[in-house]
Design a protein around this motif. Structure first.
Motif, PDB file in Angstrom:
ATOM      1  N   LYS A   1      -5.754   2.805   3.618  1.00 22.78           N
ATOM      2  CA  LYS A   1      -4.380   2.303   3.420  1.00 22.78           C
ATOM      3  C   LYS A   1      -3.768   1.874   4.754  1.00 22.78           C
ATOM      4  CE  LYS A   1      -4.572   3.664  -0.874  1.00 22.78           C
ATOM      5  NZ  LYS A   1      -4.737   2.742  -1.967  1.00 22.78           N
ATOM      6  N   ILE A   2      -3.969   2.696   5.771  1.00 23.76           N
ATOM      7  CA  ILE A   2      -3.443   2.387   7.102  1.00 23.76           C
ATOM      8  C   ILE A   2      -4.039   1.081   7.617  1.00 23.76           C
ATOM      9  CG2 ILE A   2      -3.413   3.171   9.516  1.00 23.76           C
ATOM     10  CD1 ILE A   2      -3.425   6.099   8.239  1.00 23.76           C
ATOM     11  N   ASP A   3      -5.351   0.932   7.479  1.00 17.47           N
ATOM     12  CA  ASP A   3      -6.034  -0.285   7.948  1.00 17.47           C
ATOM     13  C   ASP A   3      -5.545  -1.516   7.195  1.00 17.47           C
ATOM     14  OD1 ASP A   3      -7.453   1.291   9.708  1.00 17.47           O
ATOM     15  OD2 ASP A   3      -9.306   1.286   8.516  1.00 17.47           O
ATOM     16  N   ALA A   4      -5.316  -1.374   5.877  1.00 18.25           N
ATOM     17  CA  ALA A   4      -4.837  -2.522   5.087  1.00 18.25           C
ATOM     18  C   ALA A   4      -3.501  -3.017   5.633  1.00 18.25           C
ATOM     19  CB  ALA A   4      -4.699  -2.135   3.616  1.00 18.25           C
ATOM     20  N   PHE A   5      -2.628  -2.092   6.024  1.00 13.95           N
ATOM     21  CA  PHE A   5      -1.336  -2.492   6.570  1.00 13.95           C
ATOM     22  C   PHE A   5      -1.490  -3.034   7.988  1.00 13.95           C
ATOM     23  CE2 PHE A   5       2.694  -1.845   8.742  1.00 13.95           C
ATOM     24  CZ  PHE A   5       3.550  -2.510   7.882  1.00 13.95           C
ATOM     25  N   GLN A   6      -2.179  -2.311   8.828  1.00 16.97           N
ATOM     26  CA  GLN A   6      -2.313  -2.703  10.236  1.00 16.97           C
ATOM     27  C   GLN A   6      -3.055  -4.033  10.402  1.00 16.97           C
ATOM     28  OE1 GLN A   6       0.128  -1.019  11.858  1.00 16.97           O
ATOM     29  NE2 GLN A   6      -1.255  -0.786  13.585  1.00 16.97           N
ATOM     30  N   GLN A   7      -3.959  -4.334   9.473  1.00 14.80           N
ATOM     31  CA  GLN A   7      -4.727  -5.579   9.556  1.00 14.80           C
ATOM     32  C   GLN A   7      -4.052  -6.734   8.812  1.00 14.80           C
ATOM     33  OE1 GLN A   7      -8.614  -4.359   8.195  1.00 14.80           O
ATOM     34  NE2 GLN A   7      -8.859  -2.929   9.917  1.00 14.80           N
TER      35      GLN A   7
ATOM     36  N   PHE B   1       4.592  -1.013   3.220  1.00 15.69           N
ATOM     37  CA  PHE B   1       3.864   0.258   3.189  1.00 15.69           C
ATOM     38  C   PHE B   1       4.830   1.331   2.709  1.00 15.69           C
ATOM     39  CE2 PHE B   1       0.435   2.590   5.933  1.00 15.69           C
ATOM     40  CZ  PHE B   1       0.066   3.356   4.841  1.00 15.69           C
ATOM     41  N   LEU B   2       4.548   1.921   1.538  1.00 18.46           N
ATOM     42  CA  LEU B   2       5.344   3.008   0.981  1.00 18.46           C
ATOM     43  C   LEU B   2       4.737   4.328   1.443  1.00 18.46           C
ATOM     44  CD1 LEU B   2       5.651   1.764  -2.724  1.00 18.46           C
ATOM     45  CD2 LEU B   2       7.071   1.154  -0.761  1.00 18.46           C
TER      46      LEU B   2
ATOM     47  N   VAL C   1       0.859  -1.179   0.000  1.00 14.41           N
ATOM     48  CA  VAL C   1       0.000   0.000   0.000  1.00 14.41           C
ATOM     49  C   VAL C   1       0.898   1.233   0.000  1.00 14.41           C
ATOM     50  CG1 VAL C   1      -2.077  -0.995   1.024  1.00 14.41           C
ATOM     51  CG2 VAL C   1      -0.257  -0.177   2.518  1.00 14.41           C
ATOM     52  N   THR C   2       0.330   2.358  -0.473  1.00 13.41           N
ATOM     53  CA  THR C   2       1.095   3.592  -0.606  1.00 13.41           C
ATOM     54  C   THR C   2       0.327   4.752   0.012  1.00 13.41           C
ATOM     55  OG1 THR C   2       2.050   2.794  -2.684  1.00 13.41           O
ATOM     56  CG2 THR C   2       2.235   5.144  -2.257  1.00 13.41           C
ATOM     57  N   LEU C   3       1.055   5.627   0.716  1.00 13.11           N
ATOM     58  CA  LEU C   3       0.461   6.823   1.313  1.00 13.11           C
ATOM     59  C   LEU C   3       1.312   8.034   0.950  1.00 13.11           C
ATOM     60  CD1 LEU C   3      -1.639   8.079   3.293  1.00 13.11           C
ATOM     61  CD2 LEU C   3       0.004   7.624   5.122  1.00 13.11           C
ATOM     62  N   THR C   4       0.721   8.956   0.183  1.00 12.71           N
ATOM     63  CA  THR C   4       1.386  10.220  -0.154  1.00 12.71           C
ATOM     64  C   THR C   4       0.388  11.340   0.114  1.00 12.71           C
ATOM     65  OG1 THR C   4       0.639  10.323  -2.458  1.00 12.71           O
ATOM     66  CG2 THR C   4       2.668   9.076  -2.026  1.00 12.71           C
TER      67      THR C   4
ATOM     68  N   ARG D   1       2.370  -2.592  13.462  1.00 13.37           N
ATOM     69  CA  ARG D   1       2.500  -3.905  12.809  1.00 13.37           C
ATOM     70  C   ARG D   1       3.827  -3.994  12.048  1.00 13.37           C
ATOM     71  NH1 ARG D   1      -2.074  -7.378  12.002  1.00 13.37           N
ATOM     72  NH2 ARG D   1      -0.485  -8.611  10.981  1.00 13.37           N
ATOM     73  N   ALA D   2       4.463  -2.850  11.805  1.00 16.05           N
ATOM     74  CA  ALA D   2       5.763  -2.843  11.128  1.00 16.05           C
ATOM     75  C   ALA D   2       6.865  -3.119  12.142  1.00 16.05           C
ATOM     76  CB  ALA D   2       6.008  -1.493  10.464  1.00 16.05           C
TER      77      ALA D   2
END
Length: 199
Positions: free
Chosen positions: A137-143, A149-150, A125-128, A164-165
């Motif tokens: 995007k945050i939920d996709a990574f945390q779950q 995560f970029l 997932v990417t966050l800019t 989660r990282a």
């Protein structure tokens, strides 16, 4: 630092640029040096901040990936030593079960990394600053729906908890070490159960 946090290990991973990328760097360095000296002679050091910062930015960009540099010669250079090193690291880290945050100050660099990861079959997932639904995007990574995560430093430097990282990679070190440390602390905060590795 909260006493209950696990250890944090920071490592610097030097990358040597070679061949066409190195030649491009040297040509930009020589050209920028001449431009900066000319600006300083004409306006003085204090009034030459913009040319100095512009020169440094171009040199940083060529080290990240020649495709970031807005000059015709850069488009002819194929390959980036830093990107190759990053992709190798991501494969190794994912193979070891790590969950990774990758920060860059350049949204275009994140797009290049994203394209390369997708080419290798690595979902992420990417966050800019341009991301519309940040929380999704945050939920996709945390779950656990993505292991990479970029994140652009401006979009993700503050206000996120990403425990989660367990691995943080700063693709291009930030000008301001405090801003870089804040970005690292997205993973290294209360709720983190695993040792955190920062590259």
């Amino acid at each position: 630092v909260a006493k209950e946090l696990p250890p944090k290990t920071e490592m610097v991973r030097p990358v040597t640029i070679t061949s066409g990328q190195r030649e491009l760097y040297e040509s930009i360095r020589i050209s920028a040096h001449a431009d900066v000296r000319k600006a300083i002679r004409a306006k003085g050091l204090e009034a030459s901040t913009i040319p100095v910062l512009d020169a440094l930015m171009k040199l940083r960009q060529v080290c990240c990936d020649p495709r970031l540099v807005p000059v015709p010669a850069a488009q002819k250079v194929k390959g980036s030593a830093k990107l190759d090193t990053l992709i190798d690291m991501v494969h190794q880290l994912l193979g070891a079960g790590r969950r990774i945050l990758i920060f860059s100050q350049f949204a275009r660099m994140l797009a290049i990394i994203s394209e390369t990861l997708l080419g290798d079959g690595i979902g992420h997932v990417t966050l800019t600053g341009a991301t519309r639904n940040r929380q999704e995007k945050i939920d996709a990574f945390q779950q656990g729906r993505a292991d990479v995560f970029l994140i652009s430093l401006k979009a993700g430097g503050t206000g996120l908890t990403l425990t989660r990282a367990d691995t943080v990679i700063h693709y291009d070190p930030w000008w301001n070490p405090a801003a870089q440390a804040q970005a690292t602390d997205r993973a290294y905060r209360i709720g983190q159960k695993n040792p955190v590795f920062v590259y």
